[in-house]
Scaffold this motif. Structure first.
Motif, PDB file in Angstrom:
ATOM      1  N   GLU A  79      -1.094   5.627  -2.740  1.00 55.37           N
ATOM      2  CA  GLU A  79      -0.336   5.687  -4.002  1.00 55.37           C
ATOM      3  C   GLU A  79      -0.656   7.021  -4.677  1.00 55.37           C
ATOM      4  O   GLU A  79      -1.768   7.528  -4.552  1.00 55.37           O
ATOM      5  CB  GLU A  79      -0.700   4.561  -4.965  1.00 55.37           C
ATOM      6  N   PRO A  84      -0.299   8.712 -16.141  1.00 56.07           N
ATOM      7  CA  PRO A  84       1.016   8.458 -16.755  1.00 56.07           C
ATOM      8  C   PRO A  84       1.201   9.137 -18.109  1.00 56.07           C
ATOM      9  O   PRO A  84       2.335   9.320 -18.535  1.00 56.07           O
ATOM     10  CB  PRO A  84       1.060   6.927 -16.891  1.00 56.07           C
ATOM     11  N   TRP A  85       0.115   9.500 -18.761  1.00 58.97           N
ATOM     12  CA  TRP A  85       0.230  10.100 -20.094  1.00 58.97           C
ATOM     13  C   TRP A  85       0.317  11.619 -20.048  1.00 58.97           C
ATOM     14  O   TRP A  85       0.360  12.264 -21.084  1.00 58.97           O
ATOM     15  CB  TRP A  85      -0.938   9.654 -20.981  1.00 58.97           C
ATOM     16  N   TRP A 124       8.072  13.135 -16.706  1.00 55.80           N
ATOM     17  CA  TRP A 124       6.936  12.212 -16.737  1.00 55.80           C
ATOM     18  C   TRP A 124       6.837  11.482 -15.394  1.00 55.80           C
ATOM     19  O   TRP A 124       7.863  11.238 -14.749  1.00 55.80           O
ATOM     20  CB  TRP A 124       7.111  11.203 -17.875  1.00 55.80           C
ATOM     21  N   PRO A 125       5.636  11.123 -14.975  1.00 55.09           N
ATOM     22  CA  PRO A 125       5.463  10.429 -13.700  1.00 55.09           C
ATOM     23  C   PRO A 125       6.395   9.227 -13.526  1.00 55.09           C
ATOM     24  O   PRO A 125       6.923   9.003 -12.431  1.00 55.09           O
ATOM     25  CB  PRO A 125       3.990  10.000 -13.732  1.00 55.09           C
ATOM     26  N   ARG A 126       6.636   8.456 -14.599  1.00 52.41           N
ATOM     27  CA  ARG A 126       7.463   7.245 -14.457  1.00 52.41           C
ATOM     28  C   ARG A 126       8.919   7.578 -14.125  1.00 52.41           C
ATOM     29  O   ARG A 126       9.670   6.693 -13.717  1.00 52.41           O
ATOM     30  CB  ARG A 126       7.395   6.398 -15.728  1.00 52.41           C
ATOM     31  N   GLU A 127       9.316   8.846 -14.311  1.00 53.90           N
ATOM     32  CA  GLU A 127      10.699   9.239 -14.025  1.00 53.90           C
ATOM     33  C   GLU A 127      10.898   9.645 -12.559  1.00 53.90           C
ATOM     34  O   GLU A 127      12.001  10.004 -12.163  1.00 53.90           O
ATOM     35  CB  GLU A 127      11.103  10.421 -14.912  1.00 53.90           C
ATOM     36  N   SER A 129      10.777   9.272  -8.287  1.00 53.89           N
ATOM     37  CA  SER A 129      10.829   8.326  -7.164  1.00 53.89           C
ATOM     38  C   SER A 129       9.461   8.323  -6.478  1.00 53.89           C
ATOM     39  O   SER A 129       8.616   9.200  -6.715  1.00 53.89           O
ATOM     40  CB  SER A 129      11.899   8.764  -6.166  1.00 53.89           C
ATOM     41  N   ALA A 133       6.842  11.419  -6.463  1.00 53.29           N
ATOM     42  CA  ALA A 133       5.498  11.255  -7.026  1.00 53.29           C
ATOM     43  C   ALA A 133       4.435  11.646  -6.000  1.00 53.29           C
ATOM     44  O   ALA A 133       3.431  12.289  -6.337  1.00 53.29           O
ATOM     45  CB  ALA A 133       5.298   9.817  -7.493  1.00 53.29           C
TER      46      ALA A 133
END
Ligand code: ADP
Ligand code: ADP
Length: 219
Positions: A79, A84-85, A124-127, A129, A133
């Motif tokens: 992973e 994330p921040w 941002w990381p959450r954006e 795929s 990532a």
């Protein structure tokens, strides 16, 4: 150059995770490690990364003993483990805080361009795929220019198309500074495509079953 001399690791419960592993990986060599679950692959990487200590034996990088987490050794997991921040650029630049800002920014930009994410620095990381990532994770691991990069099943969570794309990005990044790569994978085809040597391990206790030398073309 990475050298393991007579390395053994037993856990407190008596499990002999590694028994008498001796291994030398040249500077710039790509070694793949394959083997079934429980044969000690992750343990081996943790020891080389300095995250745990051998019960017996010595581990050296460029002649220096590895005692604790070490900046000469980088790690990539299955992973991406991005923070994330922080933006993508700040994730990649995380290990470069000792550099002057301009140089840090230049290195971050170059690394993101290398993995095809030049325009993603402020995302941002959450954006991202899964494949994007993991490309960021590769850039982050190599931007500090480690002498040894350890990859623990780095592409196993990705679909087949994305996996091949990531293998190409890995080789591109590797070619910049040519660190020693140790790649743990359960994908034998991946090992044959990427590595100069493939080492097979067996369990109970974890040991080297054999090593195959390949004639892999390099740019
Ligand atoms: P692999 O990565 O090849 O699956 P591991 O290095 O994770 O192998 O594990 C090797 C052996 O050591 C296994 O038998 C596993 O159960 C055992 N092991 C791994 N970590 C620990 C631990 N922290 N405590 C006790 N046993 C462990
Ligand atoms: P900006 O805020 O416009 O991205 P900065 O001068 O703050 O510009 O940062 C330049 C580069 O340095 C950024 O792209 C980022 O990758 C990296 N960087 C800045 N601050 C940090 C930090 N605290 N931790 C990690 N990387 C950082």
């Amino acid at each position: 150059m990475l050298e393991l001399h007579a390395v053994s690791k037993s856990y407190a419960n008596g499990t002999r995770a590694l028994a008498d592993i001796s291994l030398s990986v040249d500077a710039g060599e790509i070694l793949a490690i394959v083997g079934g679950s429980g044969c000690g692959k992750s343990t081996l990487l943790r020891l080389v990364a300095g995250l745990d200590v051998p019960t017996r034996g010595t581990i050296r990088v460029d002649g220096q003993a590895i005692a604790s987490p070490h900046e000469a050794v980088g790690l990539v997991f299955q992973e991406p483990r991005l923070l994330p921040w922080l933006t993508v650029a700040r994730n990649v630049g995380f290990g470069l805080t000792a550099l002057p800002p301009a140089e840090r920014a230049a290195r971050v930009d170059a690394a993101l361009a290398r993995v095809g994410l030049a325009d993603y620095g402020e995302r941002w990381p959450r954006e991202l795929s899964g494949g994007q990532a993991q490309r960021v994770a590769l850039a982050r691991a190599l931007v500090t220019r480690p002498r040894v990069l350890l990859l623990d099943e780095p592409f196993s969570a990705l679909d087949a198309f994305t996996r091949v794309d990531l293998q190409d990005h890995l080789l591109d990044l590797w070619a910049d500074t040519r660190p020693t790569l140790v790649l743990v994978t359960h994908d034998v085809e991946e090992a044959l495509v990427l590595a100069d040597r493939v080492m097979v391990m067996r369990a109970h206790p974890g040991r080297i079953a054999g090593v195959m030398q390949l004639d892999t073309p390099r740019p």
